[in-house]
Scaffold this motif. Structure first.
Motif, PDB file in Angstrom:
ATOM      1  N   SER A 196       0.977  -1.025   0.007  1.00  0.00           N
ATOM      2  CA  SER A 196      -0.022  -0.282  -0.295  1.00  0.00           C
ATOM      3  C   SER A 196       0.522   1.728   0.076  1.00  0.00           C
ATOM      4  O   SER A 196       1.958   1.622   0.381  1.00  0.00           O
ATOM      5  CB  SER A 196      -1.049  -0.362   1.396  1.00  0.00           C
ATOM      6  OG  SER A 196      -1.633   1.465   1.285  1.00  0.00           O
ATOM      7  N   ILE A 197       0.457   2.173  -0.674  1.00  0.00           N
ATOM      8  CA  ILE A 197       1.303   3.415  -0.702  1.00  0.00           C
ATOM      9  C   ILE A 197       0.840   4.292   0.427  1.00  0.00           C
ATOM     10  O   ILE A 197       1.902   5.047   0.993  1.00  0.00           O
ATOM     11  CB  ILE A 197       0.634   4.231  -1.957  1.00  0.00           C
ATOM     12  CG1 ILE A 197       1.858   5.348  -2.585  1.00  0.00           C
ATOM     13  CG2 ILE A 197      -0.654   4.992  -1.546  1.00  0.00           C
ATOM     14  CD1 ILE A 197       2.573   4.790  -3.305  1.00  0.00           C
ATOM     15  N   GLN A 198       0.263   3.835   1.422  1.00  0.00           N
ATOM     16  CA  GLN A 198       0.018   4.435   2.527  1.00  0.00           C
ATOM     17  C   GLN A 198       0.423   4.583   3.504  1.00  0.00           C
ATOM     18  O   GLN A 198       0.984   5.167   4.382  1.00  0.00           O
ATOM     19  CB  GLN A 198      -2.107   3.259   3.360  1.00  0.00           C
ATOM     20  CG  GLN A 198      -2.900   4.511   2.608  1.00  0.00           C
ATOM     21  CD  GLN A 198      -3.886   5.648   2.486  1.00  0.00           C
ATOM     22  OE1 GLN A 198      -2.967   6.187   3.190  1.00  0.00           O
ATOM     23  NE2 GLN A 198      -3.852   5.582   1.182  1.00  0.00           N
ATOM     24  N   GLU A 199       1.362   3.324   3.049  1.00  0.00           N
ATOM     25  CA  GLU A 199       2.846   2.373   3.868  1.00  0.00           C
ATOM     26  C   GLU A 199       4.055   3.826   4.020  1.00  0.00           C
ATOM     27  O   GLU A 199       5.087   4.669   4.477  1.00  0.00           O
ATOM     28  CB  GLU A 199       3.770   1.766   4.017  1.00  0.00           C
ATOM     29  CG  GLU A 199       2.888   0.415   4.442  1.00  0.00           C
ATOM     30  CD  GLU A 199       2.776  -0.088   5.629  1.00  0.00           C
ATOM     31  OE1 GLU A 199       3.518   0.593   6.449  1.00  0.00           O
ATOM     32  OE2 GLU A 199       1.440   0.327   6.029  1.00  0.00           O
ATOM     33  N   VAL A 200       3.625   4.547   2.848  1.00  0.00           N
ATOM     34  CA  VAL A 200       4.711   5.470   2.864  1.00  0.00           C
ATOM     35  C   VAL A 200       5.003   7.031   3.742  1.00  0.00           C
ATOM     36  O   VAL A 200       5.444   7.525   4.044  1.00  0.00           O
ATOM     37  CB  VAL A 200       4.699   6.292   1.217  1.00  0.00           C
ATOM     38  CG1 VAL A 200       5.359   7.653   1.192  1.00  0.00           C
ATOM     39  CG2 VAL A 200       4.965   5.737  -0.210  1.00  0.00           C
ATOM     40  N   GLU A 201       3.334   7.077   4.499  1.00  0.00           N
ATOM     41  CA  GLU A 201       3.307   7.966   5.080  1.00  0.00           C
ATOM     42  C   GLU A 201       4.006   8.106   6.594  1.00  0.00           C
ATOM     43  O   GLU A 201       4.095   8.952   7.138  1.00  0.00           O
ATOM     44  CB  GLU A 201       1.590   7.928   5.303  1.00  0.00           C
ATOM     45  CG  GLU A 201       0.735   8.475   4.320  1.00  0.00           C
ATOM     46  CD  GLU A 201      -0.485   8.823   5.085  1.00  0.00           C
ATOM     47  OE1 GLU A 201      -0.754   8.628   5.610  1.00  0.00           O
ATOM     48  OE2 GLU A 201      -1.405   8.533   4.095  1.00  0.00           O
ATOM     49  N   LYS A 202       4.588   6.646   6.711  1.00  0.00           N
ATOM     50  CA  LYS A 202       5.627   6.788   8.193  1.00  0.00           C
ATOM     51  C   LYS A 202       6.671   6.819   7.863  1.00  0.00           C
ATOM     52  O   LYS A 202       6.919   7.169   9.057  1.00  0.00           O
ATOM     53  CB  LYS A 202       5.143   4.873   8.524  1.00  0.00           C
ATOM     54  CG  LYS A 202       3.521   3.789   8.662  1.00  0.00           C
ATOM     55  CD  LYS A 202       3.350   3.033   8.832  1.00  0.00           C
ATOM     56  CE  LYS A 202       2.249   2.298   8.872  1.00  0.00           C
ATOM     57  NZ  LYS A 202       2.625   0.931   8.914  1.00  0.00           N
ATOM     58  N   LEU A 203       6.852   6.862   6.710  1.00  0.00           N
ATOM     59  CA  LEU A 203       8.303   7.987   6.610  1.00  0.00           C
ATOM     60  C   LEU A 203       8.260   9.763   6.441  1.00  0.00           C
ATOM     61  O   LEU A 203       9.396  10.542   6.530  1.00  0.00           O
ATOM     62  CB  LEU A 203       8.810   7.863   5.033  1.00  0.00           C
ATOM     63  CG  LEU A 203       8.374   6.265   4.818  1.00  0.00           C
ATOM     64  CD1 LEU A 203       9.435   5.805   3.827  1.00  0.00           C
ATOM     65  CD2 LEU A 203      10.032   5.833   5.410  1.00  0.00           C
ATOM     66  N   GLN A 204       7.157  10.416   7.042  1.00  0.00           N
ATOM     67  CA  GLN A 204       7.011  11.772   7.173  1.00  0.00           C
ATOM     68  C   GLN A 204       7.940  11.946   8.536  1.00  0.00           C
ATOM     69  O   GLN A 204       7.893  12.997   8.591  1.00  0.00           O
ATOM     70  CB  GLN A 204       5.701  11.926   7.819  1.00  0.00           C
ATOM     71  CG  GLN A 204       4.819  11.843   5.872  1.00  0.00           C
ATOM     72  CD  GLN A 204       3.256  11.831   6.346  1.00  0.00           C
ATOM     73  OE1 GLN A 204       2.605  12.298   7.473  1.00  0.00           O
ATOM     74  NE2 GLN A 204       2.708  12.203   4.714  1.00  0.00           N
TER      75      GLN A 204
END
Length: 249
Positions: free
Chosen positions: A181-189
């Motif tokens: 999921s592309i949503q996982e990228v939010e955890k890199l914020q």
């Protein structure tokens, strides 16, 4: 040269650079008398341990492509660069954190690690963990000075474990994992200095407008999958971000 015995080296106490790669060595104990040693390379032998007597000035050490299973007994206080690529290391929990306080570069590519737990080395700047079987990220909050992290070809499905204390991380390679999921990228914020991200060959890279969606979530990125971010893409991502914020309100 097929060497199995290096006891002759014991008398050369002022040696500083030693390369014993591509032999058949099982024992490095004769090197304990070389207290002036700065640089040691023993790649491609049949060593089962990297344990040695403490060498006070050793700065670079390479044990690539041996049969080493753990990191016990590595206790050199000035060691800055350690490579154990292509071994059989399953855990780093026996790493001497209190002894390796100068370590800046650690290469553990091609081993059998399942987690990052135990790698808390406060001065580490570059960490290479590609081609392992890592499925979870643990203990990353200790990496306050880490700049580069390679996690290519592992088993990551989620991006939990990244910490706001990783305030120096600039380059992150997550190629060929299982991130869906592309949503996982939010955890890199939480990574304020992240400039380059490699996510290709993950399932999420097949999603529509993948690059744009990553940029919406990580506007500070300069490179994605080794491509420079174009100004037009950046502007388009900014518009989408503003629109979504309005919708949320």
């Amino acid at each position: 040269r097929g060497l199995t015995d290096i006891s002759l080296l014991e008398r050369f106490i002022h040696l500083r650079y030693v390369d014993l790669s591509k032999n058949k060595l099982r024992d490095l104990s004769p090197l304990s008398s070389l207290t002036q040693l700065l640089w040691l390379k023993v790649d491609g032998n049949v060593l089962t341990s990297a344990s040695m007597q403490k060498l006070p000035y050793l700065q670079v050490m390479s044990f690539d492509h041996n049969r080493i299973k753990d990191m016990e007994g590595i206790t050199h206080p000035l060691l800055a660069n350690l490579s154990l690529k292509g071994n059989k290391i399953q855990t780093v929990l026996d790493l001497s954190h209190d002894q390796l306080f100068s370590l800046e570069v650690l290469e553990l590519r091609g081993n059998k690690l399942k987690t990052t737990a135990g790698l808390s080395l406060s001065k580490l700047k570059k960490l290479y963990l590609a081609q392992n079987t890592i499925g979870s990220l643990e203990g990353l909050e200790e990496f306050g000075q880490l700049e580069t992290l390679h996690l290519r070809d592992n088993k990551l499905e989620a991006l939990d474990g990244f910490s706001a204390s990783m305030k120096c991380l600039q380059y992150l390679n997550l190629r060929s994992n299982g991130i869906r999921s592309i949503q996982e990228v939010e955890k890199l914020q939480v990574l304020p200095m992240l400039q380059a991200l490699v996510l290709m060959d993950n399932p999420c890279a097949e999603e529509p407008d993948y690059q744009l969606e990553v940029l919406v979530r990580l506007p500070q990125l300069q490179r994605l999958d080794k491509q420079l971010i174009e100004e037009e893409e950046r502007k388009e991502a900014a518009k989408i971000r503003q629109t979504r914020k309005k919708q949320e309100k």
